[in-house]
Design an enzyme around this catalytic site. Structure first.
Site, PDB file in Angstrom:
ATOM      1  N   ARG A  80      -4.352  -4.844   7.363  1.00 59.16           N
ATOM      2  CA  ARG A  80      -4.118  -4.801   5.911  1.00 59.16           C
ATOM      3  C   ARG A  80      -2.624  -4.831   5.582  1.00 59.16           C
ATOM      4  O   ARG A  80      -2.231  -5.374   4.544  1.00 59.16           O
ATOM      5  CB  ARG A  80      -4.772  -3.560   5.311  1.00 59.16           C
ATOM      6  CG  ARG A  80      -6.260  -3.726   5.276  1.00 59.16           C
ATOM      7  CD  ARG A  80      -6.943  -2.573   4.627  1.00 59.16           C
ATOM      8  NE  ARG A  80      -8.334  -2.925   4.385  1.00 59.16           N
ATOM      9  CZ  ARG A  80      -9.299  -2.044   4.211  1.00 59.16           C
ATOM     10  NH1 ARG A  80      -9.034  -0.758   4.238  1.00 59.16           N
ATOM     11  NH2 ARG A  80     -10.523  -2.441   3.992  1.00 59.16           N
ATOM     12  N   LYS A 122     -30.328  -2.911   5.099  1.00 61.54           N
ATOM     13  CA  LYS A 122     -31.290  -2.652   4.031  1.00 61.54           C
ATOM     14  C   LYS A 122     -31.313  -3.711   2.950  1.00 61.54           C
ATOM     15  O   LYS A 122     -30.264  -4.173   2.507  1.00 61.54           O
ATOM     16  CB  LYS A 122     -30.925  -1.331   3.358  1.00 61.54           C
ATOM     17  CG  LYS A 122     -31.098  -0.124   4.241  1.00 61.54           C
ATOM     18  CD  LYS A 122     -30.675   1.066   3.454  1.00 61.54           C
ATOM     19  CE  LYS A 122     -30.943   2.361   4.152  1.00 61.54           C
ATOM     20  NZ  LYS A 122     -30.326   3.461   3.406  1.00 61.54           N
ATOM     21  N   GLY A 171     -18.151  -6.106   5.626  1.00 57.58           N
ATOM     22  CA  GLY A 171     -17.628  -5.440   6.823  1.00 57.58           C
ATOM     23  C   GLY A 171     -18.230  -5.886   8.137  1.00 57.58           C
ATOM     24  O   GLY A 171     -17.514  -6.299   9.047  1.00 57.58           O
ATOM     25  N   GLY A 193     -16.852  -4.190  -0.497  1.00 57.98           N
ATOM     26  CA  GLY A 193     -17.592  -3.910  -1.737  1.00 57.98           C
ATOM     27  C   GLY A 193     -17.197  -4.835  -2.874  1.00 57.98           C
ATOM     28  O   GLY A 193     -18.045  -5.285  -3.658  1.00 57.98           O
TER      29      GLY A 193
HETATM   30  P1  AMP Z   1     -25.066  -3.660   6.305  1.00 54.50           P
HETATM   31  O1  AMP Z   1     -23.962  -2.652   6.235  1.00 54.50           O
HETATM   32  O2  AMP Z   1     -26.190  -3.439   5.371  1.00 54.50           O
HETATM   33  O3  AMP Z   1     -24.553  -5.087   6.322  1.00 54.50           O
HETATM   34  O4  AMP Z   1     -25.760  -3.415   7.725  1.00 54.50           O
HETATM   35  C1  AMP Z   1     -25.106  -3.611   8.942  1.00 54.50           C
HETATM   36  C2  AMP Z   1     -25.849  -2.848  10.000  1.00 54.50           C
HETATM   37  O5  AMP Z   1     -27.197  -3.279  10.039  1.00 54.50           O
HETATM   38  C3  AMP Z   1     -25.296  -3.068  11.383  1.00 54.50           C
HETATM   39  O6  AMP Z   1     -24.723  -1.869  11.842  1.00 54.50           O
HETATM   40  C4  AMP Z   1     -26.513  -3.464  12.211  1.00 54.50           C
HETATM   41  O7  AMP Z   1     -26.574  -2.799  13.439  1.00 54.50           O
HETATM   42  C5  AMP Z   1     -27.666  -3.052  11.333  1.00 54.50           C
HETATM   43  N1  AMP Z   1     -28.877  -3.849  11.596  1.00 54.50           N
HETATM   44  C6  AMP Z   1     -28.977  -5.181  11.660  1.00 54.50           C
HETATM   45  N2  AMP Z   1     -30.217  -5.556  11.989  1.00 54.50           N
HETATM   46  C7  AMP Z   1     -30.939  -4.436  12.143  1.00 54.50           C
HETATM   47  C8  AMP Z   1     -32.294  -4.173  12.487  1.00 54.50           C
HETATM   48  N3  AMP Z   1     -33.147  -5.162  12.736  1.00 54.50           N
HETATM   49  N4  AMP Z   1     -32.689  -2.880  12.539  1.00 54.50           N
HETATM   50  C9  AMP Z   1     -31.815  -1.892  12.285  1.00 54.50           C
HETATM   51  N5  AMP Z   1     -30.534  -2.069  11.952  1.00 54.50           N
HETATM   52  C10 AMP Z   1     -30.089  -3.329  11.893  1.00 54.50           C
END
Ligand code: AMP
Length: 407
Positions: free
Chosen positions: A38, A209, A365, A388
């Site tokens: 950064r 999620k 991220g 974000g």
């Molecule tokens: P996000 O911050 O929502 O983009 O989520 C990123 C995180 O989702 C990463 O740390 C991944 O390890 C996790 N992730 C990706 N695929 C899966 C999955 N099938 N089950 C559980 N966690 C997951």
């Protein structure tokens, strides 16, 4: 969108108040800057002002000092002082960096008002004042006194209407407020994706999620030709359609929503593609036993942790035929070697499409961490550091930090 940038401004004899993002990770014991990305990101803007013959007053936040208090309830100054940034910044810049131990006190104003052309002053962490996050007008007006010109180069906080990112701009005339290079790059690359008339436009969404990505999917349904969904969020869709998802990550309160999104995609003629097969594991662990299953027929006791070969093939075909590509979120638990392949293959497909002339933007991220891990960051068109802010921009929201300057 028309916006003014530092590029077309002559800073000779001017003091520029520059909002940078020096919210850098620090070593837990020594407080040394652990990653200077950064700081490097802010250098082009600072150098431009100095080379014009201007002076630079830098302001930033670092962590959340008023929220992350010490065990005894007091503010942890050592952990949140921007003093830790002074030395690395001075080394990278090749210029001495003065430091004010407060951002609005007498000392700070004495230092900023006596700053000469070619000199740089860094103000102490803005978030030692609750007025910063509140967007307090009086506090913003005081900050504005540090400069003749206001430059915002902190895209990462552009979605917050804080004093230093948004309200302070009210105290400068239109000619005297502008974006720095980093901010201008982020905005123009995001606009390239959002406003492009080139087709097909493919959005690849993953991560844990679906609830975090609802607004993003809804906005992209109005713009994209293809939406590829991987990662943990795919299983909420499979369960909603009556599939067996075993122990995979599923948000049971979002099943109805998942069905609505599928319906909307059909109405709008958007190809919403889910991963037909998954790498499944008997536990959430780097050493778990693994196997392959159809994503809608995952055996009891098993969970989908990555997309498998057929899904990689389907997704790759779509990606290779795309002209505009947006990628947010990994396809699986790429932090574990056993479940990294889907994310890696998709990153490679995006790199290959880019090589054949597509424009690709990777943001958020974890997908940024993924392209870095697979050493493909320089093989995509643009890597957004916005987090974000980037997500909100692609959700179609107006970011206050951008509006404050671009109108
Ligand atoms: P996000 O911050 O929502 O983009 O989520 C990123 C995180 O989702 C990463 O740390 C991944 O390890 C996790 N992730 C990706 N695929 C899966 C999955 N099938 N089950 C559980 N966690 C997951």
């Amino acid at each position: 969108m028309n916006f003014k940038t530092v590029d077309s401004y002559n800073f000779s004899g001017k003091r520029a108040l520059v909002r940078v993002d020096f919210n850098v990770p620090l070593d837990k014991k020594t407080f040394a800057v652990a990653d200077d990305t950064r700081i490097r990101g802010a250098l082009p803007t600072i150098k431009k002002i100095l080379s014009d013959g201007g002076a630079v007053v830098l302001m930033s936040h670092l962590g959340r000092p008023l929220k992350k208090l010490k065990e005894d309830g007091t503010v942890d100054f050592e952990k949140h002082t921007l003093k830790h940034v002074v030395k690395p910044l001075a080394v990278l810049l090749g210029v001495e960096v003065k430091f004010a131990t407060d951002c609005v006190g007498d000392e700070a104003f004495a230092l900023s008002s006596s700053l000469k052309a070619g000199e740089v002053l860094l103000l102490e962490n803005l978030r030692f004042y609750k007025e910063e996050e509140k967007g307090d007008a009086g506090f913003s007006e005081k900050l504005a006194k540090h400069g003749d010109v206001y430059v915002n180069d902190a895209f990462g906080t552009a979605h917050r209407a804080h004093a230093s990112t948004t309200i302070v701009a009210n105290y400068f005339t239109a000619e005297n407020k502008m974006f720095g290079y980093l901010m201008a790059d982020e905005v123009s690359n995001a606009n390239k994706v959002l406003n492009s008339t080139e087709k097909p436009f493919t959005a690849i969404l993953g991560g844990a999620k679906v609830s975090d990505k609802i607004l993003l999917i809804e906005n992209l349904l109005n713009k994209a030709d293809n939406i590829l969904i991987g990662g943990g969020m795919a299983y909420t869709f499979f369960k909603a359609m009556g599939g067996k998802t075993g122990n995979s990550l599923v948000e049971d309160d979002k099943l109805e929503l998942a069905l609505q999104l599928i319906e909307k995609a059909q109405e709008k003629n958007v190809n919403l593609l889910l991963p037909v097969d998954s790498v499944v594991a008997d536990k959430f662990d780097a050493d778990a036993n693994s196997s392959i299953a159809d994503s809608n027929a995952i055996p009891d006791g098993w969970m989908g942790l990555d997309i498998a070969a057929k899904a990689v093939y389907d997704f790759t075909q779509v990606i290779l035929s795309s002209k505009i590509i947006l990628w947010n979120g990994p396809m699986g638990v790429f932090e574990m070697e056993k479940f990294q392949n889907g994310t890696k293959e998709i990153a490679k497909a995006i790199a290959a499409a880019t090589d054949s002339g597509a424009f690709s933007l990777v943001g958020g991220g974890d997908s940024v961490a993924a392209v870095n891990k697979f050493q493909l960051a320089d093989k995509v068109s643009y890597v957004s550091t916005g987090g974000g802010a980037m997500l909100e921009y692609f959700e179609g929201k107006e970011l206050p930090g951008i509006k404050a300057i671009a109108g």
